[in-house]
Design a protein around this motif. Structure first.
Motif, PDB file in Angstrom:
ATOM      1  N   LEU A 369       0.645  14.059   3.637  1.00 60.38           N
ATOM      2  CA  LEU A 369       0.234  13.249   2.736  1.00 60.38           C
ATOM      3  C   LEU A 369       0.580  12.236   1.992  1.00 60.38           C
ATOM      4  O   LEU A 369       0.481  11.119   1.823  1.00 60.38           O
ATOM      5  CB  LEU A 369      -0.610  14.193   1.898  1.00 60.38           C
ATOM      6  CG  LEU A 369      -1.916  14.887   2.012  1.00 60.38           C
ATOM      7  CD1 LEU A 369      -2.662  15.738   1.138  1.00 60.38           C
ATOM      8  CD2 LEU A 369      -3.042  13.509   2.582  1.00 60.38           C
ATOM      9  N   ARG A 370       2.105  12.671   1.391  1.00 60.21           N
ATOM     10  CA  ARG A 370       2.926  11.637   0.613  1.00 60.21           C
ATOM     11  C   ARG A 370       3.343  10.400   1.532  1.00 60.21           C
ATOM     12  O   ARG A 370       3.407   9.457   1.163  1.00 60.21           O
ATOM     13  CB  ARG A 370       3.903  12.281   0.021  1.00 60.21           C
ATOM     14  CG  ARG A 370       3.510  13.289  -0.998  1.00 60.21           C
ATOM     15  CD  ARG A 370       4.804  13.970  -1.678  1.00 60.21           C
ATOM     16  NE  ARG A 370       5.812  14.404  -1.051  1.00 60.21           N
ATOM     17  CZ  ARG A 370       5.620  15.954  -0.875  1.00 60.21           C
ATOM     18  NH1 ARG A 370       4.911  16.551  -1.529  1.00 60.21           N
ATOM     19  NH2 ARG A 370       6.720  16.516  -0.056  1.00 60.21           N
ATOM     20  N   PHE A 371       3.366  10.989   2.824  1.00 59.34           N
ATOM     21  CA  PHE A 371       4.009   9.764   3.828  1.00 59.34           C
ATOM     22  C   PHE A 371       2.804   8.667   4.216  1.00 59.34           C
ATOM     23  O   PHE A 371       3.184   7.761   3.965  1.00 59.34           O
ATOM     24  CB  PHE A 371       4.607  10.470   5.201  1.00 59.34           C
ATOM     25  CG  PHE A 371       4.592   9.491   6.176  1.00 59.34           C
ATOM     26  CD1 PHE A 371       5.639   8.789   6.416  1.00 59.34           C
ATOM     27  CD2 PHE A 371       3.633   9.551   7.149  1.00 59.34           C
ATOM     28  CE1 PHE A 371       5.620   7.712   7.247  1.00 59.34           C
ATOM     29  CE2 PHE A 371       3.584   8.552   8.272  1.00 59.34           C
ATOM     30  CZ  PHE A 371       4.665   7.544   8.439  1.00 59.34           C
ATOM     31  N   LEU A 372       1.563   9.385   4.390  1.00 55.93           N
ATOM     32  CA  LEU A 372       0.554   8.597   4.629  1.00 55.93           C
ATOM     33  C   LEU A 372       0.368   7.648   3.245  1.00 55.93           C
ATOM     34  O   LEU A 372      -0.102   6.348   3.498  1.00 55.93           O
ATOM     35  CB  LEU A 372      -0.785   9.419   4.793  1.00 55.93           C
ATOM     36  CG  LEU A 372      -0.653  10.231   6.378  1.00 55.93           C
ATOM     37  CD1 LEU A 372      -1.900  11.026   6.354  1.00 55.93           C
ATOM     38  CD2 LEU A 372      -0.547   9.324   7.608  1.00 55.93           C
ATOM     39  N   ALA A 373       0.347   8.212   2.211  1.00 56.55           N
ATOM     40  CA  ALA A 373       0.092   7.219   0.971  1.00 56.55           C
ATOM     41  C   ALA A 373       0.964   6.233   1.037  1.00 56.55           C
ATOM     42  O   ALA A 373       0.628   4.972   0.341  1.00 56.55           O
ATOM     43  CB  ALA A 373      -0.083   7.917  -0.250  1.00 56.55           C
ATOM     44  N   ALA A 374       2.177   6.422   1.421  1.00 62.44           N
ATOM     45  CA  ALA A 374       3.193   5.272   1.226  1.00 62.44           C
ATOM     46  C   ALA A 374       3.052   4.401   2.544  1.00 62.44           C
ATOM     47  O   ALA A 374       3.410   3.183   2.620  1.00 62.44           O
ATOM     48  CB  ALA A 374       4.560   5.812   1.068  1.00 62.44           C
ATOM     49  N   TYR A 375       2.869   4.851   3.733  1.00 61.89           N
ATOM     50  CA  TYR A 375       2.883   4.316   5.046  1.00 61.89           C
ATOM     51  C   TYR A 375       1.762   3.220   5.326  1.00 61.89           C
ATOM     52  O   TYR A 375       2.029   2.221   5.645  1.00 61.89           O
ATOM     53  CB  TYR A 375       3.051   5.210   6.013  1.00 61.89           C
ATOM     54  CG  TYR A 375       3.212   4.772   7.520  1.00 61.89           C
ATOM     55  CD1 TYR A 375       4.107   4.108   8.255  1.00 61.89           C
ATOM     56  CD2 TYR A 375       2.022   4.853   8.365  1.00 61.89           C
ATOM     57  CE1 TYR A 375       4.454   3.478   9.117  1.00 61.89           C
ATOM     58  CE2 TYR A 375       2.132   4.240   9.614  1.00 61.89           C
ATOM     59  CZ  TYR A 375       3.507   3.658  10.151  1.00 61.89           C
ATOM     60  OH  TYR A 375       3.304   3.006  11.344  1.00 61.89           O
ATOM     61  N   PRO A 377      -0.119   1.373   3.695  1.00 65.82           N
ATOM     62  CA  PRO A 377      -0.063  -0.082   3.153  1.00 65.82           C
ATOM     63  C   PRO A 377       0.752  -1.045   3.866  1.00 65.82           C
ATOM     64  O   PRO A 377       0.737  -2.327   4.064  1.00 65.82           O
ATOM     65  CB  PRO A 377       0.330  -0.013   1.712  1.00 65.82           C
ATOM     66  CG  PRO A 377       0.013   1.161   1.096  1.00 65.82           C
ATOM     67  CD  PRO A 377       0.195   1.957   2.550  1.00 65.82           C
ATOM     68  N   VAL A 378       1.821  -0.446   4.685  1.00 67.09           N
ATOM     69  CA  VAL A 378       2.725  -1.441   5.423  1.00 67.09           C
ATOM     70  C   VAL A 378       2.393  -1.034   6.801  1.00 67.09           C
ATOM     71  O   VAL A 378       3.206  -1.405   7.930  1.00 67.09           O
ATOM     72  CB  VAL A 378       4.145  -0.975   5.093  1.00 67.09           C
ATOM     73  CG1 VAL A 378       4.511  -1.415   3.653  1.00 67.09           C
ATOM     74  CG2 VAL A 378       4.617   0.559   5.274  1.00 67.09           C
ATOM     75  N   TYR A 404      -9.998   6.351  -1.267  1.00 68.21           N
ATOM     76  CA  TYR A 404     -10.538   4.992  -0.795  1.00 68.21           C
ATOM     77  C   TYR A 404      -9.313   4.069  -1.131  1.00 68.21           C
ATOM     78  O   TYR A 404      -8.883   3.275  -0.234  1.00 68.21           O
ATOM     79  CB  TYR A 404     -11.870   4.512  -1.148  1.00 68.21           C
ATOM     80  CG  TYR A 404     -12.294   2.956  -0.555  1.00 68.21           C
ATOM     81  CD1 TYR A 404     -12.457   3.118   0.934  1.00 68.21           C
ATOM     82  CD2 TYR A 404     -12.119   2.079  -1.350  1.00 68.21           C
ATOM     83  CE1 TYR A 404     -12.893   1.908   1.319  1.00 68.21           C
ATOM     84  CE2 TYR A 404     -12.454   0.711  -0.719  1.00 68.21           C
ATOM     85  CZ  TYR A 404     -12.794   0.697   0.743  1.00 68.21           C
ATOM     86  OH  TYR A 404     -13.055  -0.544   1.267  1.00 68.21           O
ATOM     87  N   GLY A 405      -8.922   3.997  -2.305  1.00 65.40           N
ATOM     88  CA  GLY A 405      -7.856   3.003  -2.735  1.00 65.40           C
ATOM     89  C   GLY A 405      -6.606   3.528  -2.120  1.00 65.40           C
ATOM     90  O   GLY A 405      -5.698   2.568  -1.815  1.00 65.40           O
ATOM     91  N   THR A 406      -6.379   4.973  -1.841  1.00 64.97           N
ATOM     92  CA  THR A 406      -5.044   5.013  -1.260  1.00 64.97           C
ATOM     93  C   THR A 406      -4.689   5.459   0.051  1.00 64.97           C
ATOM     94  O   THR A 406      -3.787   4.864   0.653  1.00 64.97           O
ATOM     95  CB  THR A 406      -4.538   6.732  -2.006  1.00 64.97           C
ATOM     96  OG1 THR A 406      -4.799   6.767  -3.433  1.00 64.97           O
ATOM     97  CG2 THR A 406      -3.404   7.075  -1.430  1.00 64.97           C
ATOM     98  N   PRO A 410      -6.630   0.392   4.002  1.00 63.00           N
ATOM     99  CA  PRO A 410      -5.969   0.074   5.305  1.00 63.00           C
ATOM    100  C   PRO A 410      -6.494   0.070   6.635  1.00 63.00           C
ATOM    101  O   PRO A 410      -6.564  -0.574   7.453  1.00 63.00           O
ATOM    102  CB  PRO A 410      -4.744   0.674   5.021  1.00 63.00           C
ATOM    103  CG  PRO A 410      -4.386   0.964   3.855  1.00 63.00           C
ATOM    104  CD  PRO A 410      -5.785   1.456   3.564  1.00 63.00           C
ATOM    105  N   LEU A 411      -7.515   1.499   6.662  1.00 58.10           N
ATOM    106  CA  LEU A 411      -8.250   1.598   7.987  1.00 58.10           C
ATOM    107  C   LEU A 411      -9.217   0.402   8.347  1.00 58.10           C
ATOM    108  O   LEU A 411      -9.490  -0.137   9.291  1.00 58.10           O
ATOM    109  CB  LEU A 411      -8.888   2.932   7.876  1.00 58.10           C
ATOM    110  CG  LEU A 411      -8.007   4.104   7.940  1.00 58.10           C
ATOM    111  CD1 LEU A 411      -8.631   5.373   7.582  1.00 58.10           C
ATOM    112  CD2 LEU A 411      -6.922   4.044   8.947  1.00 58.10           C
TER     113      LEU A 411
END
Length: 704
Positions: A369-375, A377-378, A404-406, A410-411
């Motif tokens: 989950l932490r990875f997805l939140a950071a990944y 946007p890029v 939605y914001g997190t 991006p999707l």
């Protein structure tokens, strides 16, 4: 039968051919009345096309498993065509193993080599899998035979379990290894032994392509699969899918190493119990508390057995080891994406394994989950698109605005290229997400009022957001019948209408404009499905705790009743497009309806808007209703024994007046309600069950 074999003609049936082979194998070639080549060709041709049943396979194996008068080319042809049509019986395996070794009555060394290779190929469809395990000592004792050592090592590598690894066998393998200059197949078997006792076997077990069991001949394997699919053996019997209670081992090497390593226990000793020796569900359950964890805990992402072990015996150390490995690997991919570098092929495989595990547990590990939140946007909106959507659909329920914001922005940005397939995947993702959130809400035990309110608001916000997307896509993109986008939208609302609503899970309706737009689609199937959706909603309202006004806003119930009434009027009564009780009537104004009535009556005095939308005249259903009536009329004629030539046949379309006239003038007598009910059931039997569901949900007399 015996007379047929005595002639010089080739036997036609495979049973005749097998019996002829049994006779011919005992007669020298010069004294035979029949050419054995014709018999062998008959057996091989039948085996290739349909496989050999157990009796025929047993007979052929008995012939080639002993020294006979058959020439070597005939025996080789028979071995190459030993396609079983059923599971290989235990006694056949025993016969094959009994044919190995030195002895006066043994077959040639070439035949023995072929038989061992055949065992390697069919070992997964042996009727009793433990038969080779019981014969392990016999097979191991034949490693001295140079002619069959390579396939024999491959066979032993496949069937070796911890109970087979004995000190004297380890010593014998080490002696053979030192004396044979690292023979590849022998090194492969020694490597399997080392997996069980790495502290005891300290020699260098080098690996090469030839140390692994060879990939079965693709043509032979495909032919066997075709035979099995046409027989009684389940497809999984010959597939490489795992039963889940044995460690997963990759049988064949690929061009690169897999990103998820295989599970191996490196700290095993003679007193410990390892996952490598688990061979069944009984072994796993009986030894669960004593099993030593393997060296690479992250292997649980790809290994079903280790997955069960981690879930049933969770420990802080195991979780930390898994999270550390995942964090390191995922951080590398995040840094690459942040630097605008291409992702590695290993990352796609890692995402696929994480998705598989997430689907199995219905939860996402916190490190992921932490990875997805950071990944996200890029993210390049391409790499692992389907797997990322699959993982994200299991995000735990939370404030929709936060999620939605997190995660979701991006999707949606990735779908801005206008590709309908991307939009359909997005809608399907939201469908899976709202199903997961609903399941979570229903699983909570005694939630507080604040939690109930927060969960309800999250579900409402998610449904509202997806509804606005669906409506926007429906009016801006073509939604032809069968298009992925249309199927995704309908699937979303079918899921939404089917979830078990109660005081926590609200009834979430589609927007009225979207419902009317879908109901006016040119597709009969789409019209049926939207009717089925509203029938499901009607059942949800009926089952909902009362009074409904305490849980659902008055405007929501009013809008639902209006749409339900308009759908009902467009199929059943004569009030289609008529504004009643403030219903929008498909947004058809009274003035427009009057104009349509005038136009229709000008074409035919009996026509009107109400009639034009009934079952018999509806533009979507007229031809289908006519076919249903013909079926009903034919059935009535046959059931009552009427003279078909003397009876009057209905010309159509069917109405109350036409049925009364038909009954009075020598035709079948069918009440209008029976006709309509028959049409609904006839349509339901052909995939359009939504019409019947809606009518039975709303028409009390029809339901009775």
């Amino acid at each position: 039968m015996s007379s047929a074999i005595g002639r010089t003609e080739h036997p036609v049936g495979v049973q005749d051919a097998v019996e002829a082979l049994e006779r011919a194998c005992a007669i020298p070639a010069k004294r035979r009345a029949v050419k054995v080549s014709g018999i062998v060709d008959t057996i091989c041709r039948h085996a290739f096309e349909d496989g050999l049943n157990t009796d025929d396979l047993r007979a052929v194996v008995r012939v080639i498993s002993r020294k006979t008068e058959l020439d070597q080319s005939s025996v080789t042809s028979l071995i190459k065509n030993l396609y079983p049509a059923q599971r290989v019986a235990e006694d056949i395996v025993v016969t094959v193993v009994g044919a190995l070794g030195q002895g006066k009555g043994k077959p040639s060394l070439g035949t023995q080599n072929g038989l061992v290779k055949w065992l390697v190929t069919v070992h997964s469809i042996i009727d009793r899998a433990n038969v080779l395990s019981r014969l392990y000592g016999v097979l191991f004792g034949m490693l001295d035979m140079i002619s069959i050592r390579t396939p024999l090592c491959h066979l032993l590598s496949l069937i070796t379990r911890r109970r087979h690894v004995k000190p004297f066998r380890i010593q014998r393998l080490l002696e053979l290894s030192r004396g044979l200059s690292n023979e590849p197949a022998l090194q492969g078997l020694l490597r399997v032994y080392k997996d069980y006792y790495p502290d005891i076997i300290l020699s260098n077990t080098s690996t090469s392509r030839n140390s692994f069991p060879p990939r079965p001949d693709s043509e032979w394997q495909n032919r066997l699969r075709s035979i099995i699919e046409a027989s009684a053996i389940p497809d999984e019997a010959i597939s490489e899918q795992h039963h889940g209670f044995r460690l997963l081992r990759r049988k064949y090497r690929t061009g690169r190493e897999a990103v998820i390593p295989e599970a191996h226990t490196f700290k095993a000793n003679e007193a410990s119990v390892t996952l490598e020796e688990v061979d069944s569900v009984d072994d796993f359950i009986g030894r669960l508390e004593r099993i030593e964890p393997p060296g690479q805990m992250v292997s649980f992402l790809a290994d079903p057995l280790l997955q069960k072990y981690v879930d049933l015996r969770p420990t802080p150390i195991s979780n930390n080891r898994i999270d550390l490995w995942l964090a390191t690997s995922l951080e590398e991919e995040y840094n690459s994406a942040q630097s605008a570098m291409d992702s590695t092929p290993e990352f796609a495989e890692l995402l696929q394994n994480i998705h598989r595990h997430t689907r199995y547990t219905k939860t996402i590990r916190p490190v992921v989950l932490r990875f997805l939140a950071a990944y996200l946007p890029v993210w390049d909106a391409v790499t692992g698109f389907d797997d990322l959507l699959g993982i994200l659909s299991y995000i735990p329920i939370q404030s929709f605005q936060k999620a939605y914001g997190t995660y979701f922005t991006p999707l949606e940005k990735s779908c801005a290229n206008g590709n309908p397939s991307s939009y359909s995947k997005l809608i399907t993702f939201y469908e899976n997400l709202i199903q997961h959130w609903t399941d979570q809400v229903l699983s909570f035990q005694n939630p507080s009022k604040d939690d109930m309110s927060a969960h309800r608001r999250s579900l409402e916000d998610l449904a509202t957001h997806v509804s606005s997307i669906c409506l926007s896509l429906a009016v801006s993109l073509p939604t032809d019948s069968g298009s992925p986008l249309l199927m995704a939208v309908l699937g979303f609302y079918e899921t939404l209408s089917g979830v078990p609503q109660d005081t926590i899970v609200p009834i979430l309706l589609p927007p009225p404009h979207l419902s009317y737009l879908l109901a006016q689609s040119a597709s009969t199937t789409t019209f049926s499905r939207i009717c089925g959706i509203y029938a499901s909603y009607k059942g949800a309202f009926d089952r909902h705790p009362k009074p409904i006004s305490n849980y659902i806003h008055h405007d929501t119930t009013t809008s639902f009743n209006s749409i339900l009434r308009d759908l009902y009027n467009s199929l059943w009564g004569s009030k289609a497009l008529q504004v009643t009780d403030n219903s929008p009537a498909f947004f058809c104004t009274p003035a427009l309806r009057d104009s349509l009535n005038s136009c229709l009556s000008g074409i035919e005095p009996e026509y009107s808007v109400g009639i034009a939308f009934g079952l018999s005249n509806n533009a979507w259903l007229a031809s289908l209703s006519a076919a249903a009536w013909w079926s009903l009329e034919e059935g009535e004629m046959e059931r009552r024994g009427y003279d078909r030539d003397a009876m009057r046949w209905h010309k159509g379309p069917v109405s109350q007046k036409s049925l009364e006239s038909l009954s009075k003038n020598g035709g079948v007598s069918v009440p209008l309600l029976d006709y309509k009910r028959f049409v609904l059931e006839w349509l339901a039997a052909r995939g359009c069950g939504g019409f019947a569901e809606l009518m039975y949900a709303t028409h009390a007399k029809l339901r009775r």
